[in-house]
Design an enzyme around this catalytic site. Structure first.
Site, PDB file in Angstrom:
ATOM      1  CB  THR A 127      81.017  39.272 -20.013  1.00 59.46           C
ATOM      2  OG1 THR A 127      80.537  39.911 -21.192  1.00 59.46           O
ATOM      3  CG2 THR A 127      80.559  37.821 -20.075  1.00 59.46           C
ATOM      4  CG  ASP A 128      78.047  43.406 -21.833  1.00 53.43           C
ATOM      5  OD1 ASP A 128      78.746  42.483 -22.287  1.00 53.43           O
ATOM      6  OD2 ASP A 128      77.992  44.535 -22.362  1.00 53.43           O
ATOM      7  CD  GLU A 129      79.733  39.070 -25.438  1.00 55.44           C
ATOM      8  OE1 GLU A 129      79.536  37.931 -25.861  1.00 55.44           O
ATOM      9  OE2 GLU A 129      80.481  39.887 -26.013  1.00 55.44           O
ATOM     10  CE1 TYR A 152      84.006  35.065 -22.820  1.00 49.35           C
ATOM     11  CE2 TYR A 152      82.255  36.501 -23.623  1.00 49.35           C
ATOM     12  CZ  TYR A 152      83.317  36.271 -22.773  1.00 49.35           C
ATOM     13  OH  TYR A 152      83.694  37.230 -21.860  1.00 49.35           O
ATOM     14  CE  LYS A 156      83.408  35.366 -18.171  1.00 51.09           C
ATOM     15  NZ  LYS A 156      84.697  35.274 -17.427  1.00 51.09           N
TER      16      LYS A 156
HETATM   17  P1  NAD Z   1      92.171  37.803 -22.642  1.00 50.32           P
HETATM   18  O1  NAD Z   1      91.781  36.727 -23.574  1.00 50.32           O
HETATM   19  O2  NAD Z   1      92.890  38.985 -23.160  1.00 50.32           O
HETATM   20  O3  NAD Z   1      93.063  37.198 -21.461  1.00 50.32           O
HETATM   21  C1  NAD Z   1      92.755  35.995 -20.839  1.00 50.32           C
HETATM   22  C2  NAD Z   1      93.972  35.554 -20.031  1.00 50.32           C
HETATM   23  O4  NAD Z   1      93.612  34.346 -19.318  1.00 50.32           O
HETATM   24  C3  NAD Z   1      95.193  35.212 -20.881  1.00 50.32           C
HETATM   25  O5  NAD Z   1      96.361  35.743 -20.283  1.00 50.32           O
HETATM   26  C4  NAD Z   1      95.228  33.687 -20.876  1.00 50.32           C
HETATM   27  O6  NAD Z   1      96.549  33.165 -21.007  1.00 50.32           O
HETATM   28  C5  NAD Z   1      94.650  33.388 -19.505  1.00 50.32           C
HETATM   29  N1  NAD Z   1      94.037  32.039 -19.436  1.00 50.32           N
HETATM   30  C6  NAD Z   1      93.200  31.464 -20.326  1.00 50.32           C
HETATM   31  N2  NAD Z   1      92.866  30.230 -19.906  1.00 50.32           N
HETATM   32  C7  NAD Z   1      93.486  30.037 -18.713  1.00 50.32           C
HETATM   33  C8  NAD Z   1      93.519  28.977 -17.783  1.00 50.32           C
HETATM   34  N3  NAD Z   1      92.837  27.831 -17.991  1.00 50.32           N
HETATM   35  N4  NAD Z   1      94.244  29.114 -16.651  1.00 50.32           N
HETATM   36  C9  NAD Z   1      94.951  30.268 -16.421  1.00 50.32           C
HETATM   37  N5  NAD Z   1      94.976  31.294 -17.281  1.00 50.32           N
HETATM   38  C10 NAD Z   1      94.247  31.185 -18.415  1.00 50.32           C
HETATM   39  O7  NAD Z   1      90.821  38.250 -21.894  1.00 50.32           O
HETATM   40  P2  NAD Z   1      90.408  39.671 -21.311  1.00 50.32           P
HETATM   41  O8  NAD Z   1      89.748  40.457 -22.375  1.00 50.32           O
HETATM   42  O9  NAD Z   1      91.557  40.234 -20.565  1.00 50.32           O
HETATM   43  O10 NAD Z   1      89.265  39.228 -20.288  1.00 50.32           O
HETATM   44  C11 NAD Z   1      89.550  38.945 -18.925  1.00 50.32           C
HETATM   45  C12 NAD Z   1      88.266  38.566 -18.223  1.00 50.32           C
HETATM   46  O11 NAD Z   1      87.319  39.643 -18.314  1.00 50.32           O
HETATM   47  C13 NAD Z   1      87.558  37.351 -18.834  1.00 50.32           C
HETATM   48  O12 NAD Z   1      87.027  36.583 -17.792  1.00 50.32           O
HETATM   49  C14 NAD Z   1      86.464  37.952 -19.684  1.00 50.32           C
HETATM   50  O13 NAD Z   1      85.366  37.063 -19.798  1.00 50.32           O
HETATM   51  C15 NAD Z   1      86.101  39.175 -18.866  1.00 50.32           C
HETATM   52  N6  NAD Z   1      85.532  40.309 -19.619  1.00 50.32           N
HETATM   53  C16 NAD Z   1      86.168  40.811 -20.708  1.00 50.32           C
HETATM   54  C17 NAD Z   1      85.647  41.920 -21.360  1.00 50.32           C
HETATM   55  C18 NAD Z   1      86.309  42.527 -22.573  1.00 50.32           C
HETATM   56  O14 NAD Z   1      85.738  43.426 -23.192  1.00 50.32           O
HETATM   57  N7  NAD Z   1      87.503  42.113 -22.944  1.00 50.32           N
HETATM   58  C19 NAD Z   1      84.467  42.524 -20.895  1.00 50.32           C
HETATM   59  C20 NAD Z   1      83.828  41.974 -19.771  1.00 50.32           C
HETATM   60  C21 NAD Z   1      84.392  40.873 -19.141  1.00 50.32           C
HETATM   61  O1  DAU Z   2      80.644  42.730 -23.970  1.00 49.59           O
HETATM   62  C1  DAU Z   2      81.751  42.206 -23.292  1.00 49.59           C
HETATM   63  C2  DAU Z   2      82.500  41.265 -24.201  1.00 49.59           C
HETATM   64  O2  DAU Z   2      83.143  42.089 -25.181  1.00 49.59           O
HETATM   65  C3  DAU Z   2      83.517  40.390 -23.487  1.00 49.59           C
HETATM   66  O3  DAU Z   2      82.855  39.551 -22.577  1.00 49.59           O
HETATM   67  C4  DAU Z   2      84.318  39.553 -24.495  1.00 49.59           C
HETATM   68  O4  DAU Z   2      85.344  38.835 -23.816  1.00 49.59           O
HETATM   69  C5  DAU Z   2      84.968  40.513 -25.489  1.00 49.59           C
HETATM   70  O5  DAU Z   2      85.637  39.765 -26.485  1.00 49.59           O
HETATM   71  C6  DAU Z   2      83.903  41.391 -26.148  1.00 49.59           C
HETATM   72  O6  DAU Z   2      83.014  40.596 -26.970  1.00 49.59           O
HETATM   73  P1  DAU Z   2      82.477  41.125 -28.394  1.00 49.59           P
HETATM   74  O7  DAU Z   2      82.074  39.968 -29.208  1.00 49.59           O
HETATM   75  O8  DAU Z   2      81.474  42.208 -28.216  1.00 49.59           O
HETATM   76  O9  DAU Z   2      83.836  41.805 -28.926  1.00 49.59           O
HETATM   77  P2  DAU Z   2      84.502  41.814 -30.382  1.00 49.59           P
HETATM   78  O10 DAU Z   2      85.637  42.797 -30.290  1.00 49.59           O
HETATM   79  O11 DAU Z   2      84.803  40.463 -30.899  1.00 49.59           O
HETATM   80  O12 DAU Z   2      83.355  42.438 -31.282  1.00 49.59           O
HETATM   81  C7  DAU Z   2      82.802  43.708 -31.002  1.00 49.59           C
HETATM   82  C8  DAU Z   2      81.710  43.963 -32.049  1.00 49.59           C
HETATM   83  O13 DAU Z   2      82.335  44.109 -33.345  1.00 49.59           O
HETATM   84  C9  DAU Z   2      80.730  42.815 -32.192  1.00 49.59           C
HETATM   85  O14 DAU Z   2      79.426  43.341 -32.425  1.00 49.59           O
HETATM   86  C10 DAU Z   2      81.213  42.062 -33.424  1.00 49.59           C
HETATM   87  C11 DAU Z   2      81.841  43.153 -34.274  1.00 49.59           C
HETATM   88  N1  DAU Z   2      82.989  42.709 -35.114  1.00 49.59           N
HETATM   89  C12 DAU Z   2      84.015  42.060 -34.518  1.00 49.59           C
HETATM   90  C13 DAU Z   2      85.091  41.617 -35.246  1.00 49.59           C
HETATM   91  C14 DAU Z   2      86.237  40.868 -34.577  1.00 49.59           C
HETATM   92  C15 DAU Z   2      83.013  42.995 -36.486  1.00 49.59           C
HETATM   93  O15 DAU Z   2      82.077  43.614 -37.023  1.00 49.59           O
HETATM   94  N2  DAU Z   2      84.087  42.556 -37.202  1.00 49.59           N
HETATM   95  C16 DAU Z   2      85.128  41.860 -36.655  1.00 49.59           C
HETATM   96  O16 DAU Z   2      86.066  41.470 -37.395  1.00 49.59           O
END
Ligand code: NAD
Ligand code: DAU
Length: 339
Positions: A127-129, A152, A156
């Site tokens: 992730t970019d985070e 988190y 990562k």
């Molecule tokens: P999500 O939380 O929706 O899904 C995570 C999945 O992993 C779930 O199905 C969960 O059951 C499974 N899981 C959790 N712990 C596990 C374990 N110990 N063993 C096997 N399975 C397990 O997450 P997502 O948003 O789909 O993210 C997927 C990947 O992409 C993550 O690695 C996250 O860090 C990365 N990522 C997400 C975003 C985003 O914006 N959502 C952006 C960049 C990177």
């Molecule tokens: O940037 C990539 C990441 O994006 C992934 O690695 C993470 O898995 C994914 O959860 C996401 O992280 P963020 O923290 O950026 O996503 P979130 O949807 O929780 O929040 C997006 C933005 O919105 C953040 O600046 C916080 C804000 N926010 C979020 C929630 C849940 C609010 O203002 N109110 C809220 O209730």
């Protein structure tokens, strides 16, 4: 291609599985998922029915050495794509421990099992985070030092460091991808876009952290999945690739888009106590992925939001199904403390 996907019942994993099934119906895929609160087996019902013997689900933990070793021995995978993670920043603030267990130790177990079995390639999805936060100018490059600010992102970053070290130490073929904020179908309604959609449709207040001016770069989930596919097929061993959506926006603008698409007005917006350690701005430079992989996001924010909100409107039953038990317990306390 014989592929092990981890975390395929989550948001991005589910979209990746459907997209790869369409694009590569000849691939054999095993999806191993622990089915945490964020994993939903029901997401893949139609894929399971349609794919027959070329898709298998295994319920399991990426930290389980015996299980992962056994799966690799049985199925002789060409590659592993590790999506599995604890993914929600707010939950990591509430309780960091599961993030270290899955995102660091679990990821290390995947790398290690792959190394011992001589798997040709591991794609580690990150992730970019991990880069921390930006001021008003500039972008994250792959060479930007890691400076994570939440439990988190620290977990990562820990896994990214291990992936890098496994490549350097053992010469293992590992590609790391770092992507910006994804949105699209099947995203768990704790994340900004589906959470605000849910609240807007119910006419409930929308909790915006701080001043609403934190900036994220939004990418439609399919564009991220296509990037991961490119990294898998064309990535350079040991490389890190940034992916972004070229759609930088303050949160308040995203919230207003959702209000408009749900027919609501700004009166539902509530500014609440900020997230601790809240990163101010993310912006991805993905020139390397463009040059080496041919990556380019193709869905604009306007198109992606029409599709996404359309999907949530049409899938109210999915939303209701995933909003139970553990979901409700966390959401209740988290937002009560912020009101
Ligand atoms: P999500 O939380 O929706 O899904 C995570 C999945 O992993 C779930 O199905 C969960 O059951 C499974 N899981 C959790 N712990 C596990 C374990 N110990 N063993 C096997 N399975 C397990 O997450 P997502 O948003 O789909 O993210 C997927 C990947 O992409 C993550 O690695 C996250 O860090 C990365 N990522 C997400 C975003 C985003 O914006 N959502 C952006 C960049 C990177
Ligand atoms: O940037 C990539 C990441 O994006 C992934 O690695 C993470 O898995 C994914 O959860 C996401 O992280 P963020 O923290 O950026 O996503 P979130 O949807 O929780 O929040 C997006 C933005 O919105 C953040 O600046 C916080 C804000 N926010 C979020 C929630 C849940 C609010 O203002 N109110 C809220 O209730």
């Amino acid at each position: 291609m014989r592929l092990l996907i981890t975390g395929g019942c989550g948001f991005i994993g589910t979209n990746f599985l459907y997209l790869m099934r369409q694009r590569h119906p000849d691939w054999f895929i095993v999806n191993m998922d622990k089915l945490t609160y964020a994993g939903n087996l029901g997401n893949l019902r139609s894929l399971e029915a349609e794919a027959g013997g070329s898709y298998t689900f295994v319920h399991g933990d990426i930290g389980d050495r015996e299980l992962v070793t056994g799966l690799i021995a049985r199925h002789a995978f060409d590659a592993i794509v590790n999506f599995a993670a604890e993914s929600h920043v707010d939950r990591s603030i509430d309780d960091p421990a599961p993030f270290v267990v899955t995102n660091v130790l679990g990821a290390q177990n995947i790398l290690d099992c792959a190394r011992r079995a001589g798997i040709k390639r591991v794609v580690h999805v990150s992730t970019d985070e991990v880069y921390g936060t930006l001021g008003p100018e500039g972008q994250f490059h792959e060479t930007t030092p890691l400076a994570p600010n939440s439990p988190y992102s620290a977990s990562k970053a820990g896994a990214d460091m291990l992936a890098r070290a496994y490549h350097e130490t053992y010469g293992q073929d590992i590609v790391i991808t770092r992507c910006s904020n994804n949105y699209g179908p099947y995203q768990f309604p704790e994340k900004l876009i589906p959470l605000m959609f849910t609240k807007a449709t119910r006419g409930e207040p929308l909790p915006v952290y701080g001043d609403g001016m934190n900036v994220r770069d939004w990418i439609y989930v399919d564009d991220h999945c296509l990037g991961v596919e490119l990294a898998l097929l064309k990535g350079r061993a040991g490389a890190v690739y940034n992916f972004g959506g070229a759609a930088e926006m303050p949160n308040i603008e995203v919230v207003r888009t959702i209000l408009r698409l749900t027919g609501r007005d700004d009166s539902l917006i509530r500014y609440v106590t900020d997230r601790p350690g809240h990163d101010r701005r993310y912006a991805m430079n993905f020139e390397l992925a463009a040059k080496e992989l041919g990556f380019a996001p193709s869905v604009t924010f306007a198109q992606g939001m029409e599709r996404t909100i359309g999907w949530y409107k049409a899938n109210a039953a999915w939303l209701a199904e995933v909003q139970s038990g553990a979901y409700l317990a966390f959401m209740d306390t988290w937002y009560k403390e912020r009101a």
